[in-house]
Design a protein around this motif. Structure first.
Motif, PDB file in Angstrom:
ATOM      1  N   ALA A 115       1.341   5.615  -8.136  1.00  0.00           N
ATOM      2  CA  ALA A 115       0.078   6.331  -8.304  1.00  0.00           C
ATOM      3  C   ALA A 115       0.100   7.136  -9.598  1.00  0.00           C
ATOM      4  N   ILE A 116      -1.005   7.088 -10.306  1.00  0.00           N
ATOM      5  CA  ILE A 116      -1.229   7.952 -11.464  1.00  0.00           C
ATOM      6  C   ILE A 116      -2.252   8.993 -11.050  1.00  0.00           C
ATOM      7  N   LEU A 117      -1.874  10.268 -11.141  1.00  0.00           N
ATOM      8  CA  LEU A 117      -2.745  11.365 -10.725  1.00  0.00           C
ATOM      9  C   LEU A 117      -3.309  12.064 -11.960  1.00  0.00           C
ATOM     10  N   LEU A 118      -4.600  12.353 -11.908  1.00  0.00           N
ATOM     11  CA  LEU A 118      -5.288  13.066 -12.983  1.00  0.00           C
ATOM     12  C   LEU A 118      -5.896  14.340 -12.408  1.00  0.00           C
ATOM     13  N   VAL A 154       1.506   9.359  -2.093  1.00  0.00           N
ATOM     14  CA  VAL A 154       0.046   9.449  -2.108  1.00  0.00           C
ATOM     15  C   VAL A 154      -0.535   8.414  -1.158  1.00  0.00           C
ATOM     16  N   SER A 155      -1.498   8.836  -0.351  1.00  0.00           N
ATOM     17  CA  SER A 155      -2.141   7.924   0.586  1.00  0.00           C
ATOM     18  C   SER A 155      -3.129   7.021  -0.136  1.00  0.00           C
ATOM     19  N   LEU A 156      -3.020   5.724   0.109  1.00  0.00           N
ATOM     20  CA  LEU A 156      -4.099   4.813  -0.226  1.00  0.00           C
ATOM     21  C   LEU A 156      -5.185   5.014   0.820  1.00  0.00           C
ATOM     22  N   LEU A 157      -6.393   4.629   0.522  1.00  0.00           N
ATOM     23  CA  LEU A 157      -7.514   5.062   1.348  1.00  0.00           C
ATOM     24  C   LEU A 157      -8.273   3.888   1.948  1.00  0.00           C
ATOM     25  N   SER A 158      -8.507   3.971   3.270  1.00  0.00           N
ATOM     26  CA  SER A 158      -9.339   2.971   3.917  1.00  0.00           C
ATOM     27  C   SER A 158     -10.814   3.210   3.643  1.00  0.00           C
ATOM     28  N   LEU A 181      -9.685   0.097  -3.282  1.00  0.00           N
ATOM     29  CA  LEU A 181      -8.473  -0.252  -2.565  1.00  0.00           C
ATOM     30  C   LEU A 181      -8.658   0.138  -1.107  1.00  0.00           C
ATOM     31  N   LEU A 182      -9.139  -0.789  -0.299  1.00  0.00           N
ATOM     32  CA  LEU A 182      -9.429  -0.491   1.094  1.00  0.00           C
ATOM     33  C   LEU A 182      -8.275  -0.970   1.955  1.00  0.00           C
ATOM     34  N   GLN A 183      -7.215  -0.197   1.991  1.00  0.00           N
ATOM     35  CA  GLN A 183      -6.052  -0.557   2.776  1.00  0.00           C
ATOM     36  C   GLN A 183      -5.269   0.704   3.123  1.00  0.00           C
ATOM     37  N   ALA A 184      -4.415   0.566   4.112  1.00  0.00           N
ATOM     38  CA  ALA A 184      -3.589   1.694   4.523  1.00  0.00           C
ATOM     39  C   ALA A 184      -2.297   1.700   3.714  1.00  0.00           C
ATOM     40  N   GLY A 185      -1.528   2.786   3.841  1.00  0.00           N
ATOM     41  CA  GLY A 185      -0.229   2.855   3.198  1.00  0.00           C
ATOM     42  C   GLY A 185      -0.126   4.031   2.251  1.00  0.00           C
ATOM     43  N   THR A 186       1.074   4.222   1.735  1.00  0.00           N
ATOM     44  CA  THR A 186       1.330   5.274   0.767  1.00  0.00           C
ATOM     45  C   THR A 186       2.179   4.718  -0.367  1.00  0.00           C
ATOM     46  N   VAL A 187       2.121   5.389  -1.516  1.00  0.00           N
ATOM     47  CA  VAL A 187       2.901   4.967  -2.682  1.00  0.00           C
ATOM     48  C   VAL A 187       3.497   6.199  -3.353  1.00  0.00           C
ATOM     49  N   PRO A 188       4.612   6.042  -4.075  1.00  0.00           N
ATOM     50  CA  PRO A 188       5.158   7.168  -4.832  1.00  0.00           C
ATOM     51  C   PRO A 188       4.271   7.508  -6.024  1.00  0.00           C
ATOM     52  N   ALA A 239       6.176  15.383  -4.866  1.00  0.00           N
ATOM     53  CA  ALA A 239       5.445  14.361  -5.623  1.00  0.00           C
ATOM     54  C   ALA A 239       5.931  14.220  -7.053  1.00  0.00           C
ATOM     55  N   VAL A 240       6.373  15.308  -7.686  1.00  0.00           N
ATOM     56  CA  VAL A 240       6.656  15.267  -9.124  1.00  0.00           C
ATOM     57  C   VAL A 240       8.109  14.937  -9.452  1.00  0.00           C
ATOM     58  N   LEU A 241       8.946  14.771  -8.444  1.00  0.00           N
ATOM     59  CA  LEU A 241      10.381  14.657  -8.683  1.00  0.00           C
ATOM     60  C   LEU A 241      10.744  13.522  -9.635  1.00  0.00           C
ATOM     61  N   SER A 242      10.098  12.376  -9.500  1.00  0.00           N
ATOM     62  CA  SER A 242      10.437  11.217 -10.336  1.00  0.00           C
ATOM     63  C   SER A 242       9.269  10.774 -11.203  1.00  0.00           C
TER      64      SER A 242
END
Length: 268
Positions: A115-118, A154-158, A181-188, A239-242
């Motif tokens: 995930a890229i966060l702005l 970060v949660s992907l969103l249904s 992105l209409l799916q479940a799950g999380t990503v770093p 979230a910011v560790l890596s």
């Protein structure tokens, strides 16, 4: 919405109740229900919504009214407008009452599994840059909200979340095809970029942020910090560790987006 006139649901720990006896309004608002919702019949609601029928128009078209915790939010609106308004108000209350996570004002895209966060306040240019990142090859997640769990993922969103009424009514991120992105799950988290637009600036002019500085940037944009300060701090710290964390200025969005994705490729 289910056929029952009262639905009590939970999403991200926030509990909301929707009372609606009209079947047309219930059908219209099915898409307004938040991501990852589940029934919460025995829980005390943080907020209550009541949907009722208003006086019809002269041509006989149905109109509706939305009341939120005793406050009138909309009256004489169409079923489609009711659904958009309810979605926006539910998303806002999710942000305020979410538990065991951080609800952050941020654009979010997915790129090569990260995930890229702005992060930034409303109307800070997040939607413009988010759309440019999608055109450059990233996948859209949200133009306004990042949901970060206690594990830093970060949660992907249904269903895409948005806090701005104009975005909720449009239903599509400006400058994209509308693919979401209409799916479940999380990503770093792969990157946290606090960028300000400046006319005439180079595409990307940034300096690194320390982990502590990046956490402060995220916490400053947390919606649920008042109710859940410990969860917000823990989630943002993880979230910011890596992640690649930077702040600075950007110029034209498409050029900035290409440089951001190129840098993310180099950081792998």
């Amino acid at each position: 919405m289910p056929a029952s006139p009262v639905l009590r649901l939970s999403a991200f720990g926030a509990v909301m109740e929707i009372a609606c006896a009209d079947p047309t309004a219930r059908r219209a608002c099915r898409t307004a229900l938040p991501a990852y919702w589940q029934p919460a019949d025995g829980a005390a609601p943080d907020v209550r919504f009541t949907l009722t029928v208003s006086a019809p128009t002269q041509d006989g078209a149905a109109r509706f009214r939305l009341v939120e915790d005793g406050t009138l939010r909309g009256d004489g609106i169409t079923a489609a407008q009711l659904a958009a308004l309810l979605a926006g108000r539910m998303d806002y209350q999710l942000g305020a009452f979410a538990r065991d996570c951080a609800f952050i004002h941020a654009g979010v895209v997915l790129y090569q599994g990260l995930a890229i966060l702005l992060p930034g306040p409303s109307r800070a240019g997040k939607s413009t840059l988010t759309a440019a990142l999608v055109r450059a090859g990233a996948t859209y997640v949200s133009d306004d909200v990042a949901v970060i769990g206690l594990d830093g993922r970060v949660s992907l969103l249904s269903r895409p979340l948005t806090l701005r009424a104009d975005m909720a009514e449009k239903g599509v991120l400006p400058g994209t095809t509308g693919t979401t992105l209409l799916q479940a799950g999380t990503v770093p988290v792969g990157a946290v970029l606090a960028l300000a637009y400046r006319d005439g600036a180079p595409p990307l002019d940034v300096r690194p942020l320390s982990a502590g500085e990046a956490v402060l940037r995220l916490v400053a944009q947390a919606m649920n910090g008042r109710h859940q300060p410990e969860s917000v701090l823990a989630s943002c710290s993880a979230a910011v560790l890596s992640a690649w964390c930077a702040q600075g200025e950007r110029g034209e969005a498409d050029a900035a987006a290409r440089q951001i994705l190129f840098h993310c490729q180099k950081c792998e």
